[in-house]
Design a protein around this motif. Structure first.
Motif, PDB file in Angstrom:
ATOM      1  N   ALA A  49      36.135  32.515  20.643  1.00 59.40           N
ATOM      2  CA  ALA A  49      34.751  32.153  20.338  1.00 59.40           C
ATOM      3  C   ALA A  49      34.234  30.948  21.123  1.00 59.40           C
ATOM      4  N   VAL A  50      35.101  30.308  21.929  1.00 54.12           N
ATOM      5  CA  VAL A  50      34.643  29.196  22.767  1.00 54.12           C
ATOM      6  C   VAL A  50      35.081  29.382  24.220  1.00 54.12           C
ATOM      7  N   ILE A  51      36.399  29.511  24.440  1.00 62.39           N
ATOM      8  CA  ILE A  51      36.915  29.555  25.808  1.00 62.39           C
ATOM      9  C   ILE A  51      36.432  30.789  26.563  1.00 62.39           C
ATOM     10  N   ILE A  52      36.584  31.962  25.962  1.00 63.59           N
ATOM     11  CA  ILE A  52      36.174  33.197  26.635  1.00 63.59           C
ATOM     12  C   ILE A  52      34.656  33.231  26.865  1.00 63.59           C
ATOM     13  N   PRO A  53      33.825  32.878  25.868  1.00 63.98           N
ATOM     14  CA  PRO A  53      32.383  32.799  26.141  1.00 63.98           C
ATOM     15  C   PRO A  53      32.031  31.796  27.235  1.00 63.98           C
ATOM     16  N   LEU A  54      32.745  30.671  27.269  1.00 65.78           N
ATOM     17  CA  LEU A  54      32.493  29.668  28.310  1.00 65.78           C
ATOM     18  C   LEU A  54      32.832  30.245  29.689  1.00 65.78           C
ATOM     19  N   LEU A  55      33.912  31.006  29.760  1.00 64.91           N
ATOM     20  CA  LEU A  55      34.253  31.680  31.017  1.00 64.91           C
ATOM     21  C   LEU A  55      33.165  32.686  31.400  1.00 64.91           C
ATOM     22  N   GLY A  56      32.563  33.307  30.381  1.00 63.70           N
ATOM     23  CA  GLY A  56      31.469  34.233  30.640  1.00 63.70           C
ATOM     24  C   GLY A  56      30.271  33.539  31.277  1.00 63.70           C
ATOM     25  N   ILE A  57      29.974  32.326  30.828  1.00 64.84           N
ATOM     26  CA  ILE A  57      28.888  31.539  31.425  1.00 64.84           C
ATOM     27  C   ILE A  57      29.248  31.148  32.853  1.00 64.84           C
ATOM     28  N   PHE A  58      30.518  30.781  33.078  1.00 67.99           N
ATOM     29  CA  PHE A  58      30.968  30.451  34.431  1.00 67.99           C
ATOM     30  C   PHE A  58      30.850  31.657  35.358  1.00 67.99           C
ATOM     31  N   ALA A  59      31.143  32.838  34.820  1.00 67.60           N
ATOM     32  CA  ALA A  59      31.002  34.059  35.616  1.00 67.60           C
ATOM     33  C   ALA A  59      29.545  34.288  35.995  1.00 67.60           C
ATOM     34  N   HIS A  60      28.622  34.025  35.060  1.00 66.92           N
ATOM     35  CA  HIS A  60      27.192  34.134  35.361  1.00 66.92           C
ATOM     36  C   HIS A  60      26.794  33.150  36.458  1.00 66.92           C
ATOM     37  N   ALA A  61      27.351  31.940  36.388  1.00 63.15           N
ATOM     38  CA  ALA A  61      27.038  30.932  37.408  1.00 63.15           C
ATOM     39  C   ALA A  61      27.501  31.388  38.784  1.00 63.15           C
ATOM     40  N   GLN A  64      25.094  34.975  39.316  1.00 58.74           N
ATOM     41  CA  GLN A  64      23.651  34.682  39.292  1.00 58.74           C
ATOM     42  C   GLN A  64      22.798  35.936  39.503  1.00 58.74           C
ATOM     43  N   GLY A  65      23.194  36.984  38.821  1.00 56.73           N
ATOM     44  CA  GLY A  65      22.426  38.220  38.864  1.00 56.73           C
ATOM     45  C   GLY A  65      22.068  38.642  37.455  1.00 56.73           C
ATOM     46  N   THR A  66      22.219  39.918  37.182  1.00 55.13           N
ATOM     47  CA  THR A  66      21.975  40.435  35.836  1.00 55.13           C
ATOM     48  C   THR A  66      23.301  40.872  35.235  1.00 55.13           C
ATOM     49  N   MET A  67      23.249  41.387  34.018  1.00 52.88           N
ATOM     50  CA  MET A  67      24.473  41.867  33.382  1.00 52.88           C
ATOM     51  C   MET A  67      25.074  43.048  34.131  1.00 52.88           C
ATOM     52  N   LEU A  68      24.260  43.749  34.882  1.00 60.54           N
ATOM     53  CA  LEU A  68      24.765  44.884  35.659  1.00 60.54           C
ATOM     54  C   LEU A  68      25.843  44.449  36.649  1.00 60.54           C
ATOM     55  N   ASP A  69      25.770  43.203  37.092  1.00 57.08           N
ATOM     56  CA  ASP A  69      26.736  42.702  38.057  1.00 57.08           C
ATOM     57  C   ASP A  69      28.125  42.512  37.460  1.00 57.08           C
ATOM     58  N   PHE A  70      28.211  42.396  36.148  1.00 53.46           N
ATOM     59  CA  PHE A  70      29.510  42.177  35.508  1.00 53.46           C
ATOM     60  C   PHE A  70      30.457  43.354  35.701  1.00 53.46           C
ATOM     61  N   ALA A  71      29.914  44.551  35.743  1.00 53.08           N
ATOM     62  CA  ALA A  71      30.778  45.737  35.832  1.00 53.08           C
ATOM     63  C   ALA A  71      30.494  46.583  37.072  1.00 53.08           C
ATOM     64  N   LYS A  72      29.745  46.046  38.032  1.00 52.67           N
ATOM     65  CA  LYS A  72      29.346  46.856  39.182  1.00 52.67           C
ATOM     66  C   LYS A  72      30.518  47.287  40.039  1.00 52.67           C
ATOM     67  N   LYS A  73      31.643  46.514  40.021  1.00 51.76           N
ATOM     68  CA  LYS A  73      32.804  46.895  40.822  1.00 51.76           C
ATOM     69  C   LYS A  73      33.532  48.108  40.246  1.00 51.76           C
ATOM     70  N   VAL A  74      33.295  48.399  38.972  1.00 47.50           N
ATOM     71  CA  VAL A  74      33.881  49.618  38.393  1.00 47.50           C
ATOM     72  C   VAL A  74      33.117  50.814  38.920  1.00 47.50           C
ATOM     73  N   SER A  75      31.811  50.817  38.670  1.00 47.87           N
ATOM     74  CA  SER A  75      30.883  51.804  39.234  1.00 47.87           C
ATOM     75  C   SER A  75      29.497  51.505  38.697  1.00 47.87           C
ATOM     76  N   PRO A  76      28.438  51.829  39.436  1.00 49.77           N
ATOM     77  CA  PRO A  76      27.076  51.592  38.936  1.00 49.77           C
ATOM     78  C   PRO A  76      26.793  52.311  37.628  1.00 49.77           C
ATOM     79  N   THR A  77      27.323  53.528  37.495  1.00 47.34           N
ATOM     80  CA  THR A  77      27.086  54.297  36.270  1.00 47.34           C
ATOM     81  C   THR A  77      27.763  53.644  35.075  1.00 47.34           C
ATOM     82  N   PHE A  78      29.033  53.255  35.248  1.00 46.66           N
ATOM     83  CA  PHE A  78      29.749  52.585  34.164  1.00 46.66           C
ATOM     84  C   PHE A  78      29.043  51.288  33.790  1.00 46.66           C
ATOM     85  N   SER A  79      28.599  50.533  34.795  1.00 41.33           N
ATOM     86  CA  SER A  79      27.928  49.270  34.551  1.00 41.33           C
ATOM     87  C   SER A  79      26.670  49.466  33.708  1.00 41.33           C
TER      88      SER A  79
END
Length: 428
Positions: A49-61, A64-79
């Motif tokens: 509830a703290v460390i993993i969410p904080l890593l999520g913010i670091f990933a956004h930094a 610096q795109g949208t949530m679609l970027d989080f899973a785009k390496k899997v595939s656009p459809t999956f994302s």
């Protein structure tokens, strides 16, 4: 890392969007049941509830795109499917839950009005804030969040320093750290990180801040501010629950415990303070969730403002419908959804934090597929099929702790990188 007025405003805004109904309800009862094992429970809770969410913010930094970027390496459809699923869960569970908690703890005890009326008024105000999203960061960061933080911190401090020679009950948990880890799922903070992190990015861009390096610094700094706030509040609330464990029955409800703690620490005025706390915590989270959802859908339709408004209206309408159910029912319904989506979210956050040389598209696909496969038994176990799933979970490492996905995901990540390294070495 530089901390200035801007980073603290953004950090408090981020904190307020994280710190909602679940964040307020779960730690005290967890501490009450944890008893003398409160520290190990806190450790597990802080991880999810703290460390993993904080890593999520670091990933956004970093993205610096949208949530679609989080899973785009899997595939656009999956994302796309993943994002739609996350936003759908967000506006049908944690967002309505904020209205339900507000009714049970703030409105009903004082006014006795119906849950329907509370939900209608509540989400009308949420919609007003969402439609004025350019002011969200300033309103949350400058005004609402500091008040929220001060109120809950006062309850914690008075509780901690007012008890002389505390007697704490023995723990009810066989594996307190695992229990804390899984209870942290219910805060929705990991999902919140990928949802509201995008709100911070878009808000910065709306203000005309398009410098990648500068924005990365602001996002990371604000994430640290929010993370420190969450750490203080979570650990303090859990410890207070343990500290007063002898003064409450073990079958006390979450809302009753919160009311009781506020009365013990702040006296009769405690209920008023708690009402302010609950109202602010729930409201700011609902604003963050619906703003993030509307931003995402708007992005899918060429940044149409009409789509943004329509999405916000639909999300608030769903909030009114679902928010009139009691908290217990919404929490119970949320468990299966969390058992499935949380492991995927955690893995995507971790993969997006790791250096690119360890996270090729092939590695992304393999790790995510394995995580999904090994999350399925936990999902079926959470919907009442424990009798059929138990033999499988007994075989899998950490399966009996609802973490059957963890070891397979780690092994897959390592194995895929070893194979990729050997392949590259052979080619060269």
């Amino acid at each position: 890392m530089r901390f200035n007025k801007e980073t603290f405003v953004a950090g408090f805004a981020l904190f307020s969007m994280f710190f909602g109904a679940g964040n307020l309800m779960f730690p005290p009862l967890l501490g009450l049941k944890a008893g003398d094992a409160w520290f190990m429970v806190t450790l597990g809770f802080v991880i999810s509830a703290v460390i993993i969410p904080l890593l999520g913010i670091f990933a956004h930094a970093r993205l610096q795109g949208t949530m679609l970027d989080f899973a785009k390496k899997v595939s656009p459809t999956f994302s796309l499917i993943y994002c739609i699923l996350v936003y759908l869960i967000s506006i049908t569970l944690p967002s309505p839950r904020t209205a339900s908690v507000t009714h049970e703890m703030v409105i009903q005890p004082f006014f006795g009005t119906s849950a329907w009326l509370t939900s209608v008024v509540y989400f009308s105000l949420v919609l007003l804030f969402v439609l004025n999203r350019s002011k969200v960061l300033n309103l949350l960061g400058k005004f609402l969040s500091p008040v929220l933080f001060i109120v809950v911190l006062s309850i914690i401090c008075i509780g901690v320093f007012s008890v002389q020679n505390p007697v704490i009950n023995p723990s009810e948990f066989k594996t307190p750290m695992i229990k804390g880890l899984l209870e942290g799922y219910q805060t929705f903070d990991a999902i919140g990180a990928v949802v509201v992190g995008a709100v911070i990015i878009i808000s910065l861009k709306i203000k005309g801040e398009n410098n990648f390096i500068r924005n990365r610094r602001v996002i990371i700094s604000s994430g640290i501010v929010a993370g420190m706030g969450l750490l203080i509040i979570y650990s303090g609330m859990i410890y207070n629950g343990a500290l007063f464990s002898t003064q409450f029955e073990t079958n006390v409800t979450r809302t009753e415990l919160l009311s009781g703690l506020s009365f013990i620490t702040l006296g009769k005025i405690g209920k008023t303070f708690l009402s302010i706390l609950v109202g602010l915590a729930c409201f700011t989270t609902a604003v963050g969730i619906i703003t993030g959802t509307a931003d995402f859908i708007k992005g899918l339709f060429n940044n149409s403002q009409k789509v943004y408004i329509l999405t916000a209206v639909i999300a608030c309408f769903l909030g009114v419908l679902i928010g009139q159910f009691n908290v217990h029912n919404i929490v119970t319904i949320a468990i299966p959804a969390l058992m499935f989506i949380y492991p995927i979210t955690i893995i995507l956050i971790v993969l997006n934090i790791l250096p690119n040389r360890f996270t090729s598209p092939l590695v992304f696909r393999a790790v995510v597929v394995v995580t999904i496969m090994f999350s399925i038994p936990d999902f079926f176990g959470s919907i009442g099929m424990q009798k059929f799933i138990s033999p499988i979970l007994e075989i899998l490492p950490f399966g009996k702790y609802s973490l059957a996905w963890l070891i397979p995901a780690i092994v897959t990540l390592i194995l895929m990188n070893v194979l990729s390294y050997k392949k590259d070495k052979t080619i060269s």
